[in-house]
Design a protein around this motif. Structure first.
Motif, short mmCIF file in Angstrom:
data_model
loop_
_atom_site.label_atom_id
_atom_site.label_comp_id
_atom_site.label_asym_id
_atom_site.label_seq_id
_atom_site.Cartn_x
_atom_site.Cartn_y
_atom_site.Cartn_z
N VAL A 140 0.86 -1.19 0.00
CA VAL A 140 0.00 0.00 0.00
C VAL A 140 0.89 1.24 0.00
O VAL A 140 1.86 1.31 0.77
N ALA A 141 0.57 2.20 -0.85
CA ALA A 141 1.28 3.49 -0.86
C ALA A 141 0.22 4.59 -0.87
O ALA A 141 -0.37 4.88 -1.91
N ILE A 142 -0.02 5.16 0.30
CA ILE A 142 -1.05 6.19 0.45
C ILE A 142 -0.41 7.57 0.53
O ILE A 142 -0.80 8.49 -0.19
N THR A 143 0.56 7.73 1.40
CA THR A 143 1.17 9.04 1.60
C THR A 143 2.23 9.31 0.52
O THR A 143 2.78 8.37 -0.09
N PRO A 144 2.57 10.57 0.28
CA PRO A 144 3.65 10.88 -0.68
C PRO A 144 4.96 10.22 -0.29
O PRO A 144 5.71 9.77 -1.17
N ARG A 145 5.26 10.17 1.01
CA ARG A 145 6.51 9.55 1.45
C ARG A 145 6.52 8.06 1.10
O ARG A 145 7.54 7.53 0.63
N GLN A 146 5.41 7.36 1.33
CA GLN A 146 5.35 5.95 0.98
C GLN A 146 5.53 5.74 -0.51
O GLN A 146 6.23 4.83 -0.95
N TRP A 147 4.90 6.61 -1.29
CA TRP A 147 4.97 6.49 -2.76
C TRP A 147 6.41 6.72 -3.26
O TRP A 147 6.94 5.92 -4.03
N LYS A 148 7.03 7.79 -2.81
CA LYS A 148 8.39 8.10 -3.27
C LYS A 148 9.38 7.03 -2.82
O LYS A 148 10.28 6.64 -3.57
N GLY A 149 9.22 6.54 -1.57
CA GLY A 149 10.09 5.49 -1.08
C GLY A 149 9.95 4.21 -1.88
O GLY A 149 10.94 3.53 -2.18
N LEU A 150 8.74 3.88 -2.25
CA LEU A 150 8.49 2.68 -3.03
C LEU A 150 9.15 2.76 -4.41
O LEU A 150 9.79 1.80 -4.87
N LEU A 151 9.01 3.90 -5.07
CA LEU A 151 9.63 4.05 -6.39
C LEU A 151 11.14 3.92 -6.30
O LEU A 151 11.79 3.31 -7.18
N ALA A 152 11.72 4.49 -5.23
CA ALA A 152 13.18 4.44 -5.09
C ALA A 152 13.65 3.01 -4.83
O ALA A 152 14.64 2.56 -5.43
N VAL A 153 12.95 2.29 -3.97
CA VAL A 153 13.34 0.92 -3.63
C VAL A 153 13.28 0.03 -4.86
O VAL A 153 14.17 -0.80 -5.09
N LEU A 154 12.23 0.20 -5.65
CA LEU A 154 12.05 -0.65 -6.83
C LEU A 154 12.83 -0.14 -8.04
O LEU A 154 12.85 -0.80 -9.09
N GLU A 155 13.43 1.04 -7.91
CA GLU A 155 14.22 1.64 -8.99
C GLU A 155 13.39 1.83 -10.26
O GLU A 155 13.78 1.48 -11.36
N ILE A 156 12.20 2.41 -10.05
CA ILE A 156 11.30 2.62 -11.19
C ILE A 156 10.89 4.09 -11.30
O ILE A 156 9.84 4.41 -11.85
N GLU A 157 11.71 5.01 -10.77
CA GLU A 157 11.38 6.43 -10.88
C GLU A 157 11.25 6.87 -12.34
O GLU A 157 10.34 7.62 -12.70
N ALA A 158 12.14 6.35 -13.19
CA ALA A 158 12.15 6.81 -14.59
C ALA A 158 10.89 6.41 -15.35
O ALA A 158 10.24 7.26 -15.99
N PRO A 159 10.49 5.13 -15.34
CA PRO A 159 9.27 4.79 -16.09
C PRO A 159 8.01 5.44 -15.53
O PRO A 159 7.11 5.79 -16.29
N VAL A 160 7.96 5.64 -14.22
CA VAL A 160 6.79 6.31 -13.63
C VAL A 160 6.79 7.78 -14.02
O VAL A 160 5.74 8.35 -14.35
N ALA A 161 7.97 8.42 -14.03
CA ALA A 161 8.06 9.82 -14.46
C ALA A 161 7.64 9.97 -15.92
O ALA A 161 6.99 10.95 -16.30
N ALA A 162 8.01 9.00 -16.74
CA ALA A 162 7.62 9.05 -18.15
C ALA A 162 6.11 8.94 -18.30
O ALA A 162 5.50 9.64 -19.13
#
Length: 406
Positions: free
Chosen positions: A244-266
């Protein structure tokens, strides 16, 4: 176990889940809870799950820390004793929990004639007095129509009796509130608590009712978290987790851990929005987001992810059977809420005490349920003031019984 309600005497005449849960919670806070049952046990005395020897784990779980009195409730004398127990004198007595019908030998009218300041919490099915249990109320309120996967039209019931449990907790809260009022005004009260009203009120409080009135009814969506980002995912090696990712902190942390910031940003650039700023957007576009996350989780094992999850505050939980949960130190094993207790069935296993923790007070260990009728003589003598001769006569007449029906 705590002593916040020490000295309070509660009499319970109920079966199944809601009423016994109310009595259990009060007992775990130190109240003396006296439960009366039919000789041989009431309708819930043999409910599943059972031990191999046929003892009900259900019954001894819901009736921990209570005293037990066995009466023949089919006979006038046994019913009279039950009513006298409910309305027995004492400044901290006169508190009764029941799911017996509104009318009958345990009606508030008859009990209050014995004790005008009696407080009674009466668990009901439907508010009009019609019979209902958790599962039939749950089907009527519409929850099973929201459970399950989109490609399967069958309604899915809850395994946990939610409305029973909420009703039991609500009854305990209502009794203590009525007791507080009685200390001011000296008045008795009957509080009728139907499962149907608990279910309807809860749906309204959560906004589900208003949502359905605006239409359409909420569809099935499997394990997708409604209105936010959350779902079950399978990791490398086959481990399944709920994430579950509800808060902005949870969401950003999840993207960083999974190393998927780039495809999500796209994807954000394509759609012209920011997922970090609005959890609802993550839900609306979950069909585009889920494949990105599925691929990322398939590349990593849980052992690889756990340290990063903890460091970044990712909110997740493993899917595991109850037997494995019993070994989980965050849940049961080593948790001070639980105590290893020898139960009437002869088995020793963890028993739950009061689920809350009061750091300023010392927690006492959980206590086992009593054997059926274990306290019959004690209660008749101490609460009703019967002599040993009177109690012996009741035994001889088969109106009362002790342990093992004696």
């Amino acid at each position: 176990m705590y002593d916040l309600l020490k000295g309070l005497r509660v009499v319970e005449g109920s079966a199944f889940v809601a009423g016994p849960t109310c009595g259990l919670y009060l007992a775990q806070l130190g109240a003396e809870v006296i439960r009366f049952d039919n000789i041989g046990g009431g309708p819930d005395f043999g409910r599943w799950p059972l031990t191999p020897g046929g003892d009900s784990l259900y019954w001894e779980g819901l009736n921990k820390s209570k005293k037990s009195v066995a009466l023949d409730l089919g006979r006038p004398e046994g019913r009279e004793l039950a009513a006298r127990l409910a309305a027995a004198p004492g400044e901290e007595g006169g508190i009764f929990v029941t799911n017996f019908p509104v009318e009958g030998f345990l009606s508030y009218e008859k009990l209050s004639a014995l004790r005008p300041d009696l407080i009674c919490a009466r668990v009901m099915g439907w508010a009009d007095g019609g019979p209902a249990v958790d599962y039939t109320v749950n089907s009527a309120i519409g929850v099973p129509m929201m459970n399950g996967h989109p490609d399967d039209p069958r309604p899915v019931n809850n395994v946990v009796p939610t409305w029973d449990l909420l009703t039991g907790a609500y009854a305990a809260f209502a009794l203590v509130s009525a007791l507080h009022a009685r200390s001011r005004d000296g008045k008795g009260r009957e509080i009728r608590i139907p499962l149907s009203d608990i279910a309807g009120s809860t749906m309204a409080n959560l906004g589900y009712l208003a949502e359905s009135l605006a239409g359409p009814d909420r569809p099935r969506m499997g394990n997708d978290l409604y209105g936010a980002f959350g779902r079950d995912f399978t990791l490398k090696g086959g481990q399944q987790i709920m994430l579950v990712a509800i808060t902005p902190r949870q969401w950003k942390g999840l993207l960083a851990v999974l190393e998927i910031e780039a495809p999500v940003a796209a994807l954000e650039a394509e759609l012209g929005l920011s997922f970090a700023s609005d959890e609802g957007l993550r839900f609306d576009h979950r069909g585009r987001l889920f494949p990105i996350f599925e691929a990322a989780f398939a590349r990593k094992t849980l052992d690889e992810l756990k340290p990063s999850f903890e460091a970044t505050g990712v909110c997740w939980g493993p899917y595991q059977p109850m037997s494995q949960a019993a070994e989980d130190p965050r849940l049961i094993k080593g948790n001070p809420v639980f105590s290893d207790v020898a139960h009437p069935s002869g088995r020793t296993y963890p028993a739950a005490g009061f689920a809350g923790t009061i750091p300023q007070d010392v927690r006492a260990p959980a206590r086992a349920a009593s054997k059926l009728g274990q306290h019959t003589d004690e209660v008749l003598a101490q609460v009703l003031g019967l002599s040993s001769g009177e109690i012996a006569r009741l035994h001889d007449a088969g109106v009362v019984a002790g342990p093992e029906g004696r």
